[in-house]
Design a protein around this motif. Structure first.
Motif, PDB file in Angstrom:
ATOM      1  N   GLU A  67     -41.980  -5.006 -54.740  1.00 13.21           N
ATOM      2  CA  GLU A  67     -41.151  -3.861 -55.097  1.00 13.21           C
ATOM      3  C   GLU A  67     -41.506  -2.580 -54.350  1.00 13.21           C
ATOM      4  O   GLU A  67     -40.657  -1.720 -54.177  1.00 13.21           O
ATOM      5  N   TRP A  68     -42.762  -2.437 -53.958  1.00 11.77           N
ATOM      6  CA  TRP A  68     -43.195  -1.215 -53.289  1.00 11.77           C
ATOM      7  C   TRP A  68     -43.366  -1.481 -51.801  1.00 11.77           C
ATOM      8  O   TRP A  68     -43.259  -2.603 -51.344  1.00 11.77           O
ATOM      9  N   ASP A  69     -43.662  -0.448 -51.045  1.00 10.33           N
ATOM     10  CA  ASP A  69     -43.709  -0.571 -49.589  1.00 10.33           C
ATOM     11  C   ASP A  69     -45.108  -0.921 -49.072  1.00 10.33           C
ATOM     12  O   ASP A  69     -45.619  -0.280 -48.170  1.00 10.33           O
ATOM     13  N   PHE A  70     -45.736  -1.936 -49.651  1.00 10.60           N
ATOM     14  CA  PHE A  70     -47.026  -2.406 -49.159  1.00 10.60           C
ATOM     15  C   PHE A  70     -46.768  -3.601 -48.261  1.00 10.60           C
ATOM     16  O   PHE A  70     -46.234  -4.607 -48.689  1.00 10.60           O
ATOM     17  N   ARG A  71     -47.131  -3.482 -47.000  1.00 11.94           N
ATOM     18  CA  ARG A  71     -46.895  -4.569 -46.056  1.00 11.94           C
ATOM     19  C   ARG A  71     -48.200  -5.185 -45.551  1.00 11.94           C
ATOM     20  O   ARG A  71     -48.185  -6.106 -44.760  1.00 11.94           O
ATOM     21  N   SER A  72     -49.327  -4.631 -46.018  1.00  8.99           N
ATOM     22  CA  SER A  72     -50.611  -5.181 -45.580  1.00  8.99           C
ATOM     23  C   SER A  72     -51.685  -4.824 -46.596  1.00  8.99           C
ATOM     24  O   SER A  72     -51.528  -3.912 -47.411  1.00  8.99           O
ATOM     25  N   ARG A  73     -52.773  -5.545 -46.520  1.00 10.15           N
ATOM     26  CA  ARG A  73     -53.945  -5.283 -47.358  1.00 10.15           C
ATOM     27  C   ARG A  73     -54.469  -3.871 -47.089  1.00 10.15           C
ATOM     28  O   ARG A  73     -54.852  -3.153 -47.999  1.00 10.15           O
ATOM     29  N   GLU A  74     -54.464  -3.474 -45.811  1.00 11.06           N
ATOM     30  CA  GLU A  74     -54.945  -2.148 -45.431  1.00 11.06           C
ATOM     31  C   GLU A  74     -54.090  -1.046 -46.057  1.00 11.06           C
ATOM     32  O   GLU A  74     -54.602  -0.017 -46.496  1.00 11.06           O
ATOM     33  N   ALA A  75     -52.767  -1.248 -46.104  1.00  5.50           N
ATOM     34  CA  ALA A  75     -51.875  -0.250 -46.716  1.00  5.50           C
ATOM     35  C   ALA A  75     -52.154  -0.124 -48.214  1.00  5.50           C
ATOM     36  O   ALA A  75     -52.127   0.974 -48.760  1.00  5.50           O
ATOM     37  N   LEU A  76     -52.432  -1.230 -48.864  1.00  8.98           N
ATOM     38  CA  LEU A  76     -52.737  -1.206 -50.294  1.00  8.98           C
ATOM     39  C   LEU A  76     -54.051  -0.475 -50.550  1.00  8.98           C
ATOM     40  O   LEU A  76     -54.145   0.344 -51.471  1.00  8.98           O
ATOM     41  N   ALA A 109     -54.693   3.062 -52.644  1.00 12.46           N
ATOM     42  CA  ALA A 109     -55.686   3.185 -53.714  1.00 12.46           C
ATOM     43  C   ALA A 109     -56.636   4.351 -53.443  1.00 12.46           C
ATOM     44  O   ALA A 109     -56.947   5.136 -54.353  1.00 12.46           O
ATOM     45  N   GLU A 110     -57.098   4.489 -52.206  1.00 12.58           N
ATOM     46  CA  GLU A 110     -57.998   5.588 -51.866  1.00 12.58           C
ATOM     47  C   GLU A 110     -57.308   6.932 -52.031  1.00 12.58           C
ATOM     48  O   GLU A 110     -57.885   7.876 -52.565  1.00 12.58           O
ATOM     49  N   GLN A 111     -56.059   7.034 -51.598  1.00 11.70           N
ATOM     50  CA  GLN A 111     -55.296   8.277 -51.697  1.00 11.70           C
ATOM     51  C   GLN A 111     -55.127   8.699 -53.154  1.00 11.70           C
ATOM     52  O   GLN A 111     -55.107   9.883 -53.467  1.00 11.70           O
ATOM     53  N   HIS A 112     -55.013   7.729 -54.047  1.00 13.27           N
ATOM     54  CA  HIS A 112     -54.799   8.015 -55.465  1.00 13.27           C
ATOM     55  C   HIS A 112     -56.061   7.844 -56.303  1.00 13.27           C
ATOM     56  O   HIS A 112     -55.992   7.760 -57.520  1.00 13.27           O
ATOM     57  N   LYS A 165     -63.629  -6.312 -51.955  1.00 15.17           N
ATOM     58  CA  LYS A 165     -62.193  -6.340 -51.647  1.00 15.17           C
ATOM     59  C   LYS A 165     -61.884  -5.577 -50.364  1.00 15.17           C
ATOM     60  O   LYS A 165     -60.770  -5.596 -49.869  1.00 15.17           O
ATOM     61  N   ARG A 166     -62.863  -4.866 -49.819  1.00 17.15           N
ATOM     62  CA  ARG A 166     -62.662  -4.099 -48.593  1.00 17.15           C
ATOM     63  C   ARG A 166     -62.905  -4.978 -47.375  1.00 17.15           C
ATOM     64  O   ARG A 166     -63.504  -6.032 -47.475  1.00 17.15           O
ATOM     65  N   GLY A 167     -62.442  -4.533 -46.228  1.00 21.19           N
ATOM     66  CA  GLY A 167     -62.654  -5.303 -45.005  1.00 21.19           C
ATOM     67  C   GLY A 167     -61.661  -6.440 -44.898  1.00 21.19           C
ATOM     68  O   GLY A 167     -60.556  -6.393 -45.439  1.00 21.19           O
TER      69      GLY A 167
END
Length: 88
Positions: free
Chosen positions: A34-43, A47-50, A58-60
């Motif tokens: 539903e949202w504009d997440f197209r990659s793990r990095e974008a997700l 999360a960091e922005q918010h 879960k990183r890397g």
């Protein structure tokens, strides 16, 4: 109800059918679809922005490998996919 399955696999179908079987009028939120997440990095960036905490594991790179073939797309989990790793 929310789930983290991507819009590419059949996990989302299984989860959602189970939810609907238990509660037919349930509202399902599927962020990957539903949202504009197209990659793990974008997700992770979202999360960091918010200021949403993310576990260090879960990183890397994703903890699985992905192997496209002419007929299917095979995935293999990191430690779970290794015959050399014995569970505790």
């Amino acid at each position: 109800m929310s789930h983290g399955s991507t819009g590419k696999g059949n996990d989302q179908v299984r989860y959602e059918l189970a939810y609907y079987a238990l509660k037919p009028d349930i509202k399902i939120i599927a962020p990957w679809r539903e949202w504009d997440f197209r990659s793990r990095e974008a997700l992770i960036a979202f999360a960091e922005q918010h200021q949403i905490p993310i576990a260090k594991d879960k990183r890397g790179e994703a903890p699985f490998s992905s192997t496209p073939t002419s007929c299917t797309h095979r995935r293999k989990a990191g430690a779970r996919g290794s015959a050399q790793v014995v569970p505790d």
